[in-house]
Design an enzyme around this catalytic site. Structure first.
Site, PDB file in Angstrom:
ATOM      1  N   SER A   1      12.904   3.460   8.089  1.00 24.32           N
ATOM      2  CA  SER A   1      13.235   4.463   9.104  1.00 24.32           C
ATOM      3  C   SER A   1      11.980   5.096   9.694  1.00 24.32           C
ATOM      4  O   SER A   1      11.912   5.361  10.894  1.00 24.32           O
ATOM      5  CB  SER A   1      14.148   5.541   8.506  1.00 24.32           C
ATOM      6  OG  SER A   1      13.568   6.104   7.344  1.00 24.32           O
TER       7      SER A   1
ATOM      8  N   ASP B   1       5.578  -3.427   2.222  1.00 22.15           N
ATOM      9  CA  ASP B   1       6.281  -2.951   1.029  1.00 22.15           C
ATOM     10  C   ASP B   1       6.109  -3.963  -0.086  1.00 22.15           C
ATOM     11  O   ASP B   1       6.101  -5.180   0.166  1.00 22.15           O
ATOM     12  CB  ASP B   1       7.764  -2.714   1.292  1.00 22.15           C
ATOM     13  CG  ASP B   1       8.369  -1.764   0.266  1.00 22.15           C
ATOM     14  OD1 ASP B   1       8.284  -0.534   0.470  1.00 22.15           O
ATOM     15  OD2 ASP B   1       8.907  -2.240  -0.753  1.00 22.15           O
TER      16      ASP B   1
ATOM     17  N   CYS C   1       3.969   1.896   2.322  1.00 24.51           N
ATOM     18  CA  CYS C   1       5.155   1.726   1.470  1.00 24.51           C
ATOM     19  C   CYS C   1       6.362   1.958   2.366  1.00 24.51           C
ATOM     20  O   CYS C   1       6.997   3.005   2.313  1.00 24.51           O
ATOM     21  CB  CYS C   1       5.130   2.695   0.299  1.00 24.51           C
ATOM     22  SG  CYS C   1       3.568   2.691  -0.628  1.00 24.51           S
TER      23      CYS C   1
ATOM     24  N   CYS D   1       8.643  12.497  -1.626  1.00 27.74           N
ATOM     25  CA  CYS D   1       9.913  13.235  -1.605  1.00 27.74           C
ATOM     26  C   CYS D   1      10.117  13.889  -2.974  1.00 27.74           C
ATOM     27  O   CYS D   1      11.204  13.889  -3.533  1.00 27.74           O
ATOM     28  CB  CYS D   1      11.079  12.323  -1.236  1.00 27.74           C
ATOM     29  SG  CYS D   1      11.229  10.833  -2.232  1.00 27.74           S
TER      30      CYS D   1
END
Length: 794
Positions: free
Chosen positions: A199, A226, A194, A342
């Site tokens: 980055s 992705d 994904c 996250c």
């Protein structure tokens, strides 16, 4: 300094301090009571209202989960309500890597110190202590502060320019952590499942290039995938700055990423040789950074405060398991996978890892990495947690009402027993329960080693939050398939609407490694049952982004609706075609003086158009990428490739291009790789004329500072050429420190074929420090990495 200067300095610092306090505030619209625009009213300063940073449900949820101790709670919440400091990473393969670090250490650390003290900080910028070689930096200013304050203008312009040319990458500090624990080697096949915005992909590419032998490209590759078509565009733009031929960008749903296994019987029927270098797309490393509720990014995206609820994590739980299981199935035995989010939510974090371990049994182990990166402060994973639903808190699946079991799953709870062992023996085998003491709510505690996971908290090192688990595949996955539960899937839809139905869970729980009968069945099932992506309406990405090449050349294929994806040609994506036209290849070799044995072109050049006569760009692919492309053709083009390889040659569209012997010029991206092998069309230029070229972008032969250059330039054949910065006019040995630009030799002038940012960056490097020469070449760096690199043999 005069009184006026001191006054201006105090005024700027006052404005700076006020702006620091307002970075999380937004202006109210200036309207009248009746809502109409108050155009007639006198001009007024905009009023500001703070962005809401309070969510009682959030506070109740995480207090109950115990992610931080009670005595830390106030500090935890205080930091969460502050804007996230900006962070960035220096490209370790950049030609000016050492110079950029020196500028940060010797210029900006000192010049920005006054602003930091004025804002209440001890340091303006500093290297992240846990990132190797001072390559990652932390700023005590938020990204908005850097953009909006005049006192930081020089620093902002520096970051913008270096980011644009690929010397640095602006990236959240905690986002840099997962690749560091993946232990990537230069010969590894790496999958970023994904990947957008890219980055971490850029970081992975840096690692495989940095670890490779000097003068050669890695034997491995990175596949960056992705699901979102538009985000793939961002991913391509981000990774394009790396200038690598070891990258493939794909556009698949992660849970259905194809294994591309070559069926031996089918291959023999089609006349495909069984001696292909690879017959299965399997990976040594997998980064599975899954879609999540994202509450670890509250400091960067404060709007999440308003939107957050516990159902966000619950709704993504099943998808996260499916993605992780698919990643493990694509992983080679002995390989490692990072599962990361996250989010601070244990339902998205430890619960997913626990379910993975239960499904995989002894074939996958959770790795203890507590001795790695000791300066990175992190906390061990939780062993117990609760599940929140509309009906309240649940400590055990047994307490979940029957009508809520479609949204609250047994896998969300900590119990470490196998799901089948939890069944209470009733006819309803799809809803296992856990025994509890009568009259008390059962509190489950996992017996799995979840403390080996790590959770990074914002108040420990002034960052965002992140969760990471390192998984090691020690043997093939168990050969079992779970029957999909339509009832469960319908009530636990993922929050990301771009993902498909979770009914594909059966496909991704079986290993996909060569020589296993179960693997072949899975590939077959995927091929027959996958939704026809080619029929989905998709907008072509712009030509410069490498997903499509020529709209006109492909207009005849717009209405071509495939029924089976295995037949290739994904709608919205131009085909990847090996360039086999000997006229084109030999023309390029002859024009630039390239010897095929030193820099192989045959079999390494691809285009995105079947018609060679209208090809605008030619891409160079590494040996590893070449082998994957060959496998993809053999299995019916299962991979939906958005971008591949490094743009090496580009057809010159100018009028003068039609009269040259070779219409293909060398692209700026490809120049560092091919430079050591060019023996023709090269002009060696001293600093004065090199700077003049960069400044004026075009110079007439007669205007060169060095009069001898006029004759040397006119001796070049009309068309693309390379200008190399040299202390003299004689050929120099090309190495990692060599500075060169691509140009076009016209009838009476020389024009630079590089971006304005590339020219500006070189001029600033020259202005900061006059390069020293050694052995006839201009030294732009220490020569340890970056710059021209040799290619591996085919």
């Amino acid at each position: 300094m005069g009184r006026g200067g001191r006054h201006r300095g105090r005024s700027q610092r006052k404005d700076f301090k006020e702006n620091r306090e307002n970075v999380w505030k937004r202006s109210k619209s200036d309207t009248t009571v009746d809502g109409s625009d108050n155009a007639a009213a006198p001009e007024q300063k905009p009023t500001w209202e703070p962005i809401i940073t309070v969510n009682p449900n959030f506070e109740e949820y995480y207090k109950e989960q115990g992610v931080v101790k009670a005595e830390e709670w106030n500090l935890f919440m205080e930091i969460l309500r502050k804007p996230l400091p900006a962070a960035f990473r220096v490209n370790s393969n950049g030609q000016f890597c050492d110079e950029i670090i020196s500028i940060l250490e010797n210029d900006f650390m000192k010049s920005l110190q006054a602003e930091a003290i004025e804002g209440g900080e001890l340091e303006a910028i500093k290297p992240l202590p846990w990132y190797p070689k001072n390559l990652a930096w932390h700023s005590n200013f938020s990204r908005k502060e850097i953009r909006k304050n005049q006192t930081l203008e020089k620093f902002h312009e520096f970051l913008k320019l270096e980011n644009e040319v690929g010397n640095i990458t602006r990236q959240e500090a905690v986002s840099m952590v997962p690749p560091l624990f993946l232990d990537v080697h230069p010969d590894h096949f790496v999958l970023d499942m994904c990947a957008a915005p890219g980055s971490k992909t850029f970081q992975l590419l840096e690692i495989i290039h940095e670890a490779s032998e000097p003068g050669s490209l890695p034997k491995g590759l990175v596949v960056a995938n992705d699901v979102d078509f538009k985000r793939s565009n961002l991913l391509i733009h981000q990774t394009k700055r790396m200038c690598t031929s070891n990258l493939i960008v794909t556009n698949h749903e992660g849970q259905q990423f194809p294994g591309c296994r070559l069926n031996k019987s089918r291959a023999s029927e089609k006349g495909i040789s069984e001696s292909m270098p690879i017959n299965q797309l399997a990976f040594d490393r997998v980064l599975c950074d899954v879609p999540c509720s994202g509450d670890g990014t509250l400091r960067k995206a404060p709007d999440i405060w308003r939107k957050w609820n516990s159902g966000m994590g619950n709704g993504l739980h099943s998808l996260q398991i499916i993605l992780a299981m698919r990643g493990l199935s694509l992983l080679k035995v002995g390989g490692k996978m990072i599962y990361s989010t996250c989010s601070m939510n244990p339902v998205e974090d430890e619960a997913v890892v626990a379910e993975i371990l239960r499904r995989c049994g002894d074939s996958v182990e959770l790795v203890d990495v507590s001795d790695k990166l000791p300066e990175l402060i992190r906390r061990p994973g939780l062993k117990k947690w609760k599940v929140r639903d509309k009906g309240g808190w649940f400590t055990s699946y047994k307490d979940v009402p029957q009508n809520r079991r479609g949204g609250v799953l047994v896998s969300m709870f900590p119990c470490g027993k196998n799901i089948k062992d939890l069944t209470n023996g009733s006819e309803e085998t799809d809803n296992p329960v856990v025994d509890a003491t009568p009259g008390e709510a059962a509190e489950e505690v996992s017996d799995l080693p979840l403390e080996r996971c790590m959770r990074i908290m914002p108040h420990d090192q002034n960052t965002g939050a992140f969760f990471i688990a390192v998984l090691h595949k020690v043997s093939p996955l168990p050969e079992f398939q779970e029957k999909p539960n339509p009832k469960r899937n319908s009530s636990a839809k993922p929050a990301d609407s771009t993902e498909k139905s979770l009914s594909t869970e059966a496909v991704v729980t079986v290993d996909a490694v060569p020589d296993e009968s179960a693997a072949e069945k899975v590939i077959e099932a995927y091929s027959n049952n996958e939704k026809d992506d080619s029929l989905e309406p998709e907008k072509k990405i712009t030509e410069g982004e490498s997903i499509t090449e020529d709209k006109e050349a492909n207009s005849s294929n717009v209405g071509d609706k495939r029924k089976v994806p295995m037949q290739g040609k994904w709608k919205g994506f131009d085909p990847v075609v090996f360039v086999k036209d000997e006229t084109v290849i030999n023309g390029i070799k002859e024009f630039y003086g390239i010897k095929d044995e030193s820099f192989p072109l045959h079999g390494h050049l691809v285009a995105r158009n079947n018609d060679t006569s209208s090809v605008k760009r030619i891409y160079y692919v590494s040996k590893s990428v070449k082998e994957v492309l060959q496998l993809n053709f053999a299995v019916g083009q299962q991979l939906k490739i958005a971008s591949v390889g490094l743009k090496m040659f580009e057809r010159q569209s100018a009028k003068e291009g039609s009269s040259t012997l070779c219409p293909f010029r060398i692209s700026s991206e490809g120049l560092p790789v091919i430079l050591p092998y060019i023996t023709k069309q090269v002009l060696y230029t001293p600093m004065a004329d090199f700077k003049l070229l960069l400044q004026d972008k075009s110079i007439k032969f007669m205007d060169f500072v060095n009069p001898q250059l006029a004759q040397k330039a006119s001796d070049l054949v009309m068309g693309s050429c390379v200008v190399i910065l040299s202390d003299g006019e004689e050929p120099v040995k090309v190495d990692a420190s060599t500075i060169a630009i691509s140009c076009w030799r016209g009838k009476a002038s020389l024009a630079v074929m590089a971006t304005a940012a590339d020219c500006q960056e070189l001029l600033e490097r020259f202005a900061e420090k006059t390069p020293k020469t050694e052995g006839g070449s201009v030294n732009g760096s220490n020569g340890d990495s970056g710059g021209p690199q040799a290619m591996e043999t085919a």
